[in-house]
Design a protein around this motif. Sequence first.
Motif, PDB file in Angstrom:
ATOM      1  N   VAL A 257      56.091  49.690  18.892  1.00  0.00           N
ATOM      2  CA  VAL A 257      56.861  48.934  19.881  1.00  0.00           C
ATOM      3  C   VAL A 257      58.230  49.567  20.110  1.00  0.00           C
ATOM      4  CG1 VAL A 257      57.998  46.725  20.316  1.00  0.00           C
ATOM      5  CG2 VAL A 257      55.653  46.765  19.470  1.00  0.00           C
ATOM      6  N   LEU A 258      58.916  49.925  19.023  1.00  0.00           N
ATOM      7  CA  LEU A 258      60.239  50.527  19.166  1.00  0.00           C
ATOM      8  C   LEU A 258      60.159  51.886  19.860  1.00  0.00           C
ATOM      9  CD1 LEU A 258      61.936  49.683  15.737  1.00  0.00           C
ATOM     10  CD2 LEU A 258      62.357  48.637  17.968  1.00  0.00           C
ATOM     11  N   GLY A 259      59.089  52.639  19.601  1.00  0.00           N
ATOM     12  CA  GLY A 259      58.927  53.925  20.273  1.00  0.00           C
ATOM     13  C   GLY A 259      58.745  53.770  21.769  1.00  0.00           C
ATOM     14  N   LYS A 260      57.894  52.848  22.173  1.00  0.00           N
ATOM     15  CA  LYS A 260      57.694  52.615  23.600  1.00  0.00           C
ATOM     16  C   LYS A 260      58.968  52.058  24.248  1.00  0.00           C
ATOM     17  CE  LYS A 260      52.695  52.124  24.038  1.00  0.00           C
ATOM     18  NZ  LYS A 260      52.554  52.983  25.232  1.00  0.00           N
ATOM     19  N   TYR A 261      59.662  51.212  23.508  1.00  0.00           N
ATOM     20  CA  TYR A 261      60.931  50.668  24.020  1.00  0.00           C
ATOM     21  C   TYR A 261      61.962  51.780  24.172  1.00  0.00           C
ATOM     22  CZ  TYR A 261      65.157  47.794  24.220  1.00  0.00           C
ATOM     23  OH  TYR A 261      66.355  47.235  24.592  1.00  0.00           O
ATOM     24  N   LEU A 262      62.027  52.682  23.199  1.00  0.00           N
ATOM     25  CA  LEU A 262      62.956  53.801  23.268  1.00  0.00           C
ATOM     26  C   LEU A 262      62.664  54.685  24.476  1.00  0.00           C
ATOM     27  CD1 LEU A 262      65.193  55.599  22.037  1.00  0.00           C
ATOM     28  CD2 LEU A 262      63.403  56.705  20.663  1.00  0.00           C
ATOM     29  N   GLY A 263      61.389  54.971  24.727  1.00  0.00           N
ATOM     30  CA  GLY A 263      61.032  55.779  25.888  1.00  0.00           C
ATOM     31  C   GLY A 263      61.430  55.122  27.188  1.00  0.00           C
ATOM     32  N   THR A 264      61.228  53.812  27.278  1.00  0.00           N
ATOM     33  CA  THR A 264      61.582  53.076  28.504  1.00  0.00           C
ATOM     34  C   THR A 264      63.090  53.059  28.721  1.00  0.00           C
ATOM     35  OG1 THR A 264      59.651  51.651  28.164  1.00  0.00           O
ATOM     36  CG2 THR A 264      61.330  50.876  29.706  1.00  0.00           C
ATOM     37  N   VAL A 265      63.828  52.753  27.660  1.00  0.00           N
ATOM     38  CA  VAL A 265      65.287  52.710  27.773  1.00  0.00           C
ATOM     39  C   VAL A 265      65.844  54.093  28.097  1.00  0.00           C
ATOM     40  CG1 VAL A 265      67.431  52.285  26.512  1.00  0.00           C
ATOM     41  CG2 VAL A 265      65.539  50.680  26.314  1.00  0.00           C
ATOM     42  N   SER A 266      65.244  55.142  27.546  1.00  0.00           N
ATOM     43  CA  SER A 266      65.697  56.505  27.826  1.00  0.00           C
ATOM     44  C   SER A 266      65.552  56.822  29.308  1.00  0.00           C
ATOM     45  CB  SER A 266      64.898  57.508  26.999  1.00  0.00           C
ATOM     46  OG  SER A 266      65.107  57.303  25.613  1.00  0.00           O
ATOM     47  N   PHE A 267      64.448  56.394  29.899  1.00  0.00           N
ATOM     48  CA  PHE A 267      64.265  56.594  31.338  1.00  0.00           C
ATOM     49  C   PHE A 267      65.330  55.844  32.131  1.00  0.00           C
ATOM     50  CE2 PHE A 267      62.483  55.034  35.370  1.00  0.00           C
ATOM     51  CZ  PHE A 267      62.231  56.244  36.001  1.00  0.00           C
ATOM     52  N   LEU A 268      65.615  54.604  31.724  1.00  0.00           N
ATOM     53  CA  LEU A 268      66.621  53.811  32.420  1.00  0.00           C
ATOM     54  C   LEU A 268      68.020  54.397  32.216  1.00  0.00           C
ATOM     55  CD1 LEU A 268      65.288  50.216  31.635  1.00  0.00           C
ATOM     56  CD2 LEU A 268      65.152  51.449  33.804  1.00  0.00           C
ATOM     57  N   VAL A 269      68.264  55.025  31.068  1.00  0.00           N
ATOM     58  CA  VAL A 269      69.558  55.672  30.835  1.00  0.00           C
ATOM     59  C   VAL A 269      69.740  56.854  31.788  1.00  0.00           C
ATOM     60  CG1 VAL A 269      70.855  57.080  29.182  1.00  0.00           C
ATOM     61  CG2 VAL A 269      69.837  54.922  28.455  1.00  0.00           C
ATOM     62  N   ILE A 270      68.672  57.590  32.055  1.00  0.00           N
ATOM     63  CA  ILE A 270      68.743  58.668  33.052  1.00  0.00           C
ATOM     64  C   ILE A 270      69.128  58.092  34.410  1.00  0.00           C
ATOM     65  CG2 ILE A 270      67.383  60.381  34.324  1.00  0.00           C
ATOM     66  CD1 ILE A 270      65.762  60.811  31.759  1.00  0.00           C
ATOM     67  N   MET A 271      68.529  56.967  34.747  1.00  0.00           N
ATOM     68  CA  MET A 271      68.868  56.299  36.005  1.00  0.00           C
ATOM     69  C   MET A 271      70.332  55.864  36.005  1.00  0.00           C
ATOM     70  SD  MET A 271      66.783  53.109  37.729  1.00  0.00           S
ATOM     71  CE  MET A 271      65.238  54.031  37.679  1.00  0.00           C
ATOM     72  N   LEU A 272      70.789  55.345  34.865  1.00  0.00           N
ATOM     73  CA  LEU A 272      72.186  54.925  34.734  1.00  0.00           C
ATOM     74  C   LEU A 272      73.129  56.106  34.912  1.00  0.00           C
ATOM     75  CD1 LEU A 272      74.414  52.892  33.884  1.00  0.00           C
ATOM     76  CD2 LEU A 272      73.903  53.497  31.511  1.00  0.00           C
ATOM     77  N   ALA A 273      72.787  57.252  34.324  1.00  0.00           N
ATOM     78  CA  ALA A 273      73.639  58.436  34.432  1.00  0.00           C
ATOM     79  C   ALA A 273      73.762  58.882  35.892  1.00  0.00           C
ATOM     80  CB  ALA A 273      73.070  59.566  33.582  1.00  0.00           C
ATOM     81  N   LEU A 274      72.671  58.821  36.627  1.00  0.00           N
ATOM     82  CA  LEU A 274      72.710  59.202  38.042  1.00  0.00           C
ATOM     83  C   LEU A 274      73.552  58.219  38.849  1.00  0.00           C
ATOM     84  CD1 LEU A 274      68.974  60.263  38.560  1.00  0.00           C
ATOM     85  CD2 LEU A 274      70.968  61.761  38.344  1.00  0.00           C
ATOM     86  N   ILE A 275      73.449  56.934  38.494  1.00  0.00           N
ATOM     87  CA  ILE A 275      74.261  55.922  39.177  1.00  0.00           C
ATOM     88  C   ILE A 275      75.739  56.142  38.880  1.00  0.00           C
ATOM     89  CG2 ILE A 275      74.800  53.445  39.273  1.00  0.00           C
ATOM     90  CD1 ILE A 275      71.828  52.909  38.679  1.00  0.00           C
ATOM     91  N   ALA A 276      76.055  56.470  37.618  1.00  0.00           N
ATOM     92  CA  ALA A 276      77.450  56.639  37.203  1.00  0.00           C
ATOM     93  C   ALA A 276      78.128  57.804  37.910  1.00  0.00           C
ATOM     94  CB  ALA A 276      77.525  56.834  35.692  1.00  0.00           C
ATOM     95  N   LEU A 277      77.355  58.778  38.364  1.00  0.00           N
ATOM     96  CA  LEU A 277      77.947  59.928  39.042  1.00  0.00           C
ATOM     97  C   LEU A 277      78.676  59.520  40.323  1.00  0.00           C
ATOM     98  CD1 LEU A 277      75.148  62.633  38.651  1.00  0.00           C
ATOM     99  CD2 LEU A 277      77.337  62.501  37.439  1.00  0.00           C
ATOM    100  N   MET A 278      78.210  58.463  40.965  1.00  0.00           N
ATOM    101  CA  MET A 278      78.837  58.046  42.228  1.00  0.00           C
ATOM    102  C   MET A 278      80.266  57.541  42.023  1.00  0.00           C
ATOM    103  SD  MET A 278      75.722  56.444  44.513  1.00  0.00           S
ATOM    104  CE  MET A 278      74.589  55.942  43.221  1.00  0.00           C
ATOM    105  N   PRO A 279      80.496  56.549  41.159  1.00  0.00           N
ATOM    106  CA  PRO A 279      81.892  56.132  40.948  1.00  0.00           C
ATOM    107  C   PRO A 279      82.733  57.218  40.273  1.00  0.00           C
ATOM    108  CG  PRO A 279      80.432  54.970  39.441  1.00  0.00           C
ATOM    109  CD  PRO A 279      79.561  55.662  40.438  1.00  0.00           C
ATOM    110  N   LEU A 280      82.136  58.023  39.406  1.00  0.00           N
ATOM    111  CA  LEU A 280      82.891  59.088  38.742  1.00  0.00           C
ATOM    112  C   LEU A 280      83.361  60.142  39.729  1.00  0.00           C
ATOM    113  CD1 LEU A 280      80.851  59.609  35.449  1.00  0.00           C
ATOM    114  CD2 LEU A 280      83.123  58.584  35.682  1.00  0.00           C
ATOM    115  N   SER A 281      82.627  60.318  40.822  1.00  0.00           N
ATOM    116  CA  SER A 281      83.032  61.301  41.832  1.00  0.00           C
ATOM    117  C   SER A 281      84.354  60.913  42.488  1.00  0.00           C
ATOM    118  CB  SER A 281      81.941  61.437  42.898  1.00  0.00           C
ATOM    119  OG  SER A 281      81.809  60.239  43.655  1.00  0.00           O
ATOM    120  N   LEU A 282      84.712  59.639  42.426  1.00  0.00           N
ATOM    121  CA  LEU A 282      85.964  59.182  43.019  1.00  0.00           C
ATOM    122  C   LEU A 282      87.176  59.697  42.248  1.00  0.00           C
ATOM    123  CD1 LEU A 282      84.987  55.467  43.773  1.00  0.00           C
ATOM    124  CD2 LEU A 282      85.072  57.366  45.391  1.00  0.00           C
ATOM    125  N   LEU A 283      86.966  60.107  40.997  1.00  0.00           N
ATOM    126  CA  LEU A 283      88.076  60.630  40.204  1.00  0.00           C
ATOM    127  C   LEU A 283      88.621  61.940  40.764  1.00  0.00           C
ATOM    128  CD1 LEU A 283      86.721  59.967  36.597  1.00  0.00           C
ATOM    129  CD2 LEU A 283      88.602  58.780  37.739  1.00  0.00           C
TER     130      LEU A 283
END
Length: 249
Positions: A106-132
């Motif tokens: 369960v933790l392995g599958k959860y880790l894989g899912t969260v890792s994918f969502l973290v990639i999505m988060l990183a791409l989202i974060a690039l937009m506000p960070l570009s304002l710097l």
Amino acid sequence: MNSIVVIGAHEMRRMFKSPLAWIMLAVVEFLLAIFFLILLNQFMNPSPWFAGRGLTEIVVAGLLQVSGIVILLVTPFVTMRLFSEERRTGTIKLLFSSPVTLTELVLGKYLGTVSFLVIMLALIALMPLSLLLGSDLDLGQLGAGLLGLLLLMASFAAIGLFISTLTSHTAVAAVLTFGVLFMLWILDLAGGTGSEMFRAILAYLSLLNHYNNLIEGMFNSMDVIFYIIISATFIVLSIWRLDAERLHQ
């Protein structure tokens, strides 16, 4: 711990072998880029409603608010196959007989899912960070907002993980996950006509209220603990559900 990482990495590879993962990343970024440009335009041409509000409050907080809604719509498609497809194809029996424990599985599958969502988060974060590159941002509010989005994603993933253990139909898992997430998102609205204590309980259980606190820069450890408890609770429920299924085979 090594088994958890191996299972998580396998889950990530399985996601990216499917075009669905790439399509979700592209669609999410495209939709949020549109909202990002709209919010920038509102900041450059402020209406009376935005008077006295800064770039972080208008653009960053607005983008993260919309991001939470978009992630709510996307997460059911990310989690719907975690265990429901294993059950549909019959490979769930192989998993039960494998040398790894259910907790590691369960933790392995959860880790894989969260890792994918973290990639999505990183791409989202690039937009506000570009304002710097050309402006000043409230980095404290930005950090709290990104932390809030990460915790929100983690709780969404845990809920979707649990629901995927309940059915062998991926479509049913996706619909149920969306229904539960949406209910928890707007839970405080249900107590609009109830007693004060009832309204307070529903407001505390609402995922939206805790997220709003963080994207507004109001960091409170209770909000962080709330999301950790939600994630841990549904991970434990997933383990119990699979353990009960294995015992009845």
